[in-house]
Enzyme design. Structure first.
Site, short mmCIF file in Angstrom:
data_model
loop_
_atom_site.label_atom_id
_atom_site.label_comp_id
_atom_site.label_asym_id
_atom_site.label_seq_id
_atom_site.Cartn_x
_atom_site.Cartn_y
_atom_site.Cartn_z
CB CYS A 136 -0.94 0.01 1.20
SG CYS A 136 -2.32 -1.10 0.99
CG HIS A 151 3.15 -5.06 6.79
ND1 HIS A 151 2.92 -3.90 6.09
CD2 HIS A 151 4.24 -5.63 6.21
CE1 HIS A 151 3.84 -3.77 5.13
NE2 HIS A 151 4.65 -4.80 5.20
N GLY A 196 4.40 2.59 -9.31
CA GLY A 196 4.06 3.71 -8.43
C GLY A 196 2.96 4.59 -8.98
CB THR A 224 5.39 -0.06 3.41
OG1 THR A 224 4.25 -0.89 3.19
CG2 THR A 224 5.86 -0.16 4.83
CB THR A 225 8.84 1.81 0.05
OG1 THR A 225 8.58 0.41 0.04
CG2 THR A 225 10.31 2.07 -0.14
P1 A3P Z 1 3.20 -0.72 -7.55
O1 A3P Z 1 3.51 -2.18 -7.51
O2 A3P Z 1 1.76 -0.46 -7.87
O3 A3P Z 1 4.11 0.05 -8.44
P2 A3P Z 1 5.15 -1.23 -0.30
O4 A3P Z 1 6.18 -0.18 -0.12
O5 A3P Z 1 4.07 -1.21 0.73
O6 A3P Z 1 5.75 -2.56 -0.54
O7 A3P Z 1 4.36 -0.83 -1.64
C1 A3P Z 1 4.95 -0.95 -2.90
C2 A3P Z 1 4.15 -0.12 -3.88
O8 A3P Z 1 4.44 1.28 -3.64
C3 A3P Z 1 4.59 -0.39 -5.30
O9 A3P Z 1 3.43 -0.12 -6.09
C4 A3P Z 1 5.67 0.66 -5.50
O10 A3P Z 1 5.97 0.92 -6.84
C5 A3P Z 1 5.03 1.85 -4.80
N1 A3P Z 1 5.99 2.88 -4.38
C6 A3P Z 1 7.22 2.71 -3.85
N2 A3P Z 1 7.79 3.89 -3.61
C7 A3P Z 1 6.92 4.85 -4.00
C8 A3P Z 1 6.94 6.28 -4.02
N3 A3P Z 1 8.00 6.95 -3.59
N4 A3P Z 1 5.87 6.92 -4.48
C9 A3P Z 1 4.78 6.24 -4.93
N5 A3P Z 1 4.69 4.90 -4.95
C10 A3P Z 1 5.75 4.20 -4.48
#
Ligand code: A3P
Length: 323
Positions: free
Chosen positions: A68, A133, A291, A70-71
């Site tokens: 969702c 989580h 993203g 997290t990063t």
């Molecule tokens: P997508 O697979 O739709 O591209 P998490 O960090 O919870 O694992 O989530 C990963 C999702 O957040 C991925 O989505 C990833 O590309 C997206 N993501 C990671 N960094 C991001 C950022 N700085 N801004 C927007 N989306 C980001």
């Protein structure tokens, strides 16, 4: 360490043997604990965290369902909280040389199991920033206590993009032979609520309700709104966690600097995120895919999209939670 075999205590072994299970998952079976699905490797850590973690009023806990954002949330919260120490424009900023996952420890994985050796003994600066989580029901008691005033930030994402992101993550974890029929299989399981830390809808609903009942303690954010207006969402986050932007910072455009520093394009193109690895094994690049909002349109059939919408309606009902 995330995926490795870990020493499991007698208590955890007994618990695992008593839990409903879903077999055939990768990298292990899933077990339903307190209504949510977990890997056995995680359960020991979750139990230890529940038993050991002592929240402080100044703590800030970032909560998400996997995939969702997290990063992204970790990057933003880290940059916000540390902006006096690390100027967002600095060429030495930690986000330029570390994946955001490394800069904010995960509450349940910060504990080496079964021996507690983590969070409380770690010299984290105040306010301590954690991610997790864990569903609300499984948060350590010290966090749930009514007299604890630590802050909880929940970042949610629309179920269709969450599922698509999760599916792409699953593909990366599997070998070629394990990939056949994966979309259909993962979809059916996700709809049944069987996914890591799922059911996704129950996870979100728990925090959504808390954010309405206790807005001082729980802030509910949406990935889509962060994409739409990152500046305003950053201001909201900064206000909530008690470090609002000053007039001076506004005049120097610090909000924009942080949003640019943490943007997908910027972070995903950094050398560390293109070629680096986390200490527990994943490639940093795995946390960056597209993203975007609405990528589900490229992957889901109209029937699949309809089914997820239908479940959202049923599960979230008139709670006010919609996407
Ligand atoms: P997508 O697979 O739709 O591209 P998490 O960090 O919870 O694992 O989530 C990963 C999702 O957040 C991925 O989505 C990833 O590309 C997206 N993501 C990671 N960094 C991001 C950022 N700085 N801004 C927007 N989306 C980001």
């Amino acid at each position: 360490k995330y995926l490795q075999e870990i020493e499991v205590s007698e208590e955890c072994r007994e618990l695992i043997s008593s839990l409903p299970t879903e077999k055939g998952w990768h990298p292990g079976n899933l077990y339903q604990y307190q209504g949510f699905w977990h890997l056995s490797q995680h359960l020991q850590k979750i139990l230890t965290c529940q038993n050991q973690f002592e929240a402080r009023d100044s703590d800030i806990i970032l909560v998400t369902s996997p995939k969702c954002g997290t990063t992204w949330l970790k990057a933003m919260a880290f940059a916000l909280v540390n902006r006096t120490k690390f100027n967002p424009k600095s060429t030495q900023h930690p986000l330029l040389s570390n994946n955001p996952q490394e800069l904010v420890p995960c509450l349940e994985f910060a504990f080496e199991s079964p021996k507690p050796n983590g969070v409380d003994s770690s010299p984290l600066p105040t306010p301590r920033l954690f991610s997790t989580h864990l569903p609300l029901v499984s948060m350590p008691e010290s966090v749930k206590k009514s007299d604890c005033s630590c802050k909880i930030v929940y970042l949610c994402r629309n179920p269709k993009d969450t599922f698509v992101s999760l599916f792409h993550w699953e593909i990366k974890l599997r070998t070629e032979e394990m990939r056949s029929n994966l979309l259909e299989e993962t979809f059916q399981n996700f709809c049944r609520g069987v996914s890591l830390y799922g059911p996704f809808w129950d996870h979100a609903l728990g925090y959504w309700k808390q954010s309405l009942e206790n807005p001082e303690r729980v802030l509910f954010l949406r990935y889509e709104e962060m994409k739409e207006e990152p500046g305003n969402q950053l201001r909201k986050l900064a206000d909530f966690i008690g470090c609002p932007f000053s007039k001076e910072e506004e005049s120097f455009n610090v909000v924009h600097q942080i949003s640019k520093l943490c943007s997908f394009d910027h972070l995903s193109n950094l050398e560390v995120n293109r070629t680096g690895k986390l200490s527990y094994g994943y490639n940093n690049s795995a946390f960056f895919r597209r993203g975007e909002v609405g990528d589900w349109k490229n992957h889901l059939t109209p029937q699949m999209a309809q089914k997820l919408d239908q479940i959202s309606k049923e599960k979230w009902g008139d709670s006010g939670l919609t996407f």
